[in-house]
Write a protein that holds these residues in place. Structure first.
Motif, PDB file in Angstrom:
ATOM      1  N   LYS A  25       0.851  -1.193   0.000  1.00 45.37           N
ATOM      2  CA  LYS A  25       0.000   0.000   0.000  1.00 45.37           C
ATOM      3  C   LYS A  25       0.887   1.243   0.000  1.00 45.37           C
ATOM      4  O   LYS A  25       1.748   1.397   0.863  1.00 45.37           O
ATOM      5  N   ARG A  32     -10.472   5.327  -2.097  1.00 46.34           N
ATOM      6  CA  ARG A  32     -11.196   4.628  -3.160  1.00 46.34           C
ATOM      7  C   ARG A  32     -12.260   5.525  -3.805  1.00 46.34           C
ATOM      8  O   ARG A  32     -12.363   5.608  -5.026  1.00 46.34           O
ATOM      9  N   TYR A  83      -4.559  -0.426  -6.599  1.00 47.37           N
ATOM     10  CA  TYR A  83      -5.937  -0.895  -6.780  1.00 47.37           C
ATOM     11  C   TYR A  83      -6.019  -1.974  -7.849  1.00 47.37           C
ATOM     12  O   TYR A  83      -6.812  -2.904  -7.745  1.00 47.37           O
ATOM     13  N   ASP A  86      -5.682  -5.905  -7.198  1.00 48.66           N
ATOM     14  CA  ASP A  86      -6.871  -6.712  -6.875  1.00 48.66           C
ATOM     15  C   ASP A  86      -7.884  -6.461  -7.995  1.00 48.66           C
ATOM     16  O   ASP A  86      -8.660  -5.517  -7.947  1.00 48.66           O
ATOM     17  N   LYS A  88     -10.639  -7.813  -8.983  1.00 52.92           N
ATOM     18  CA  LYS A  88     -12.080  -7.780  -8.678  1.00 52.92           C
ATOM     19  C   LYS A  88     -12.474  -6.408  -8.134  1.00 52.92           C
ATOM     20  O   LYS A  88     -13.490  -5.843  -8.527  1.00 52.92           O
ATOM     21  N   GLU A  89     -11.660  -5.887  -7.237  1.00 51.74           N
ATOM     22  CA  GLU A  89     -11.949  -4.570  -6.665  1.00 51.74           C
ATOM     23  C   GLU A  89     -11.775  -3.477  -7.714  1.00 51.74           C
ATOM     24  O   GLU A  89     -12.560  -2.537  -7.791  1.00 51.74           O
ATOM     25  N   TYR A  90     -10.750  -3.624  -8.548  1.00 50.52           N
ATOM     26  CA  TYR A  90     -10.496  -2.639  -9.595  1.00 50.52           C
ATOM     27  C   TYR A  90     -11.645  -2.607 -10.597  1.00 50.52           C
ATOM     28  O   TYR A  90     -12.059  -1.540 -11.053  1.00 50.52           O
ATOM     29  N   LYS A  91     -12.181  -3.763 -10.924  1.00 51.32           N
ATOM     30  CA  LYS A  91     -13.332  -3.830 -11.827  1.00 51.32           C
ATOM     31  C   LYS A  91     -14.530  -3.135 -11.194  1.00 51.32           C
ATOM     32  O   LYS A  91     -15.278  -2.428 -11.870  1.00 51.32           O
ATOM     33  N   LYS A  92     -14.709  -3.298  -9.883  1.00 51.55           N
ATOM     34  CA  LYS A  92     -15.808  -2.621  -9.196  1.00 51.55           C
ATOM     35  C   LYS A  92     -15.653  -1.102  -9.301  1.00 51.55           C
ATOM     36  O   LYS A  92     -16.645  -0.386  -9.470  1.00 51.55           O
ATOM     37  N   ILE A  93     -14.423  -0.622  -9.195  1.00 53.90           N
ATOM     38  CA  ILE A  93     -14.169   0.815  -9.324  1.00 53.90           C
ATOM     39  C   ILE A  93     -14.612   1.292 -10.704  1.00 53.90           C
ATOM     40  O   ILE A  93     -15.334   2.281 -10.839  1.00 53.90           O
ATOM     41  N   GLU A  96     -18.342   1.364 -11.166  1.00 50.36           N
ATOM     42  CA  GLU A  96     -18.925   2.575 -10.574  1.00 50.36           C
ATOM     43  C   GLU A  96     -18.760   3.772 -11.508  1.00 50.36           C
ATOM     44  O   GLU A  96     -19.683   4.576 -11.666  1.00 50.36           O
TER      45      GLU A  96
END
Length: 124
Positions: A25, A32, A83, A86, A88-93, A96
């Motif tokens: 990090k 985020r 970001y 990860d 899966k998290e990046y795709k969520k970003i 959005e």
């Protein structure tokens, strides 16, 4: 706009997939929610630039980040890399961001949702 988003995803995927460990990090990690807003604004900026060829009144990427968000381009790159580690998290970003773009597009289209032609990447 979609090409820009896909380009960001592709570049970060390629650079992050070549490493074996988890990315540490960064000290100046962009929150985020702020990252979503920055990517949204950069998408709008890039779309505006692509629609007005010959007009050079839009700010440069790094200048835009510094002036509006008080973030330098290195911090943005490090946060993006973190970001993207990860997926899966990046795709969520990016989902959005896409949702915000679609919502704004619907507002500008008089409340009518804009249909997307997935085969050609064309919005109708």
């Amino acid at each position: 706009m979609k090409k820009l988003i896909l380009l960001f995803i592709a570049i970060t995927f390629v650079t992050s997939s070549c490493k074996d460990g988890v990315i540490a990090k960064p000290k100046n990690l962009i929150e985020r929610d702020k990252m979503v807003t920055i990517i949204y604004d950069l998408s709008i900026l890039e779309a505006a630039k692509s629609q007005t060829s010959g007009i050079n009144q839009y700010p440069k990427f790094s200048k835009f980040l510094k002036e509006k968000y008080k973030v330098d381009s290195l911090t943005f790159a490090q946060s993006t890399k973190y970001y993207a580690s990860d997926m899966k998290e990046y795709k969520k970003i990016y989902d959005e961001v896409k949702e915000r773009l679609n919502t704004e597009n619907t507002k500008l289209n008089g409340g009518k949702p804009v249909k997307e032609n997935a085969e050609q990447g064309v919005v109708k």
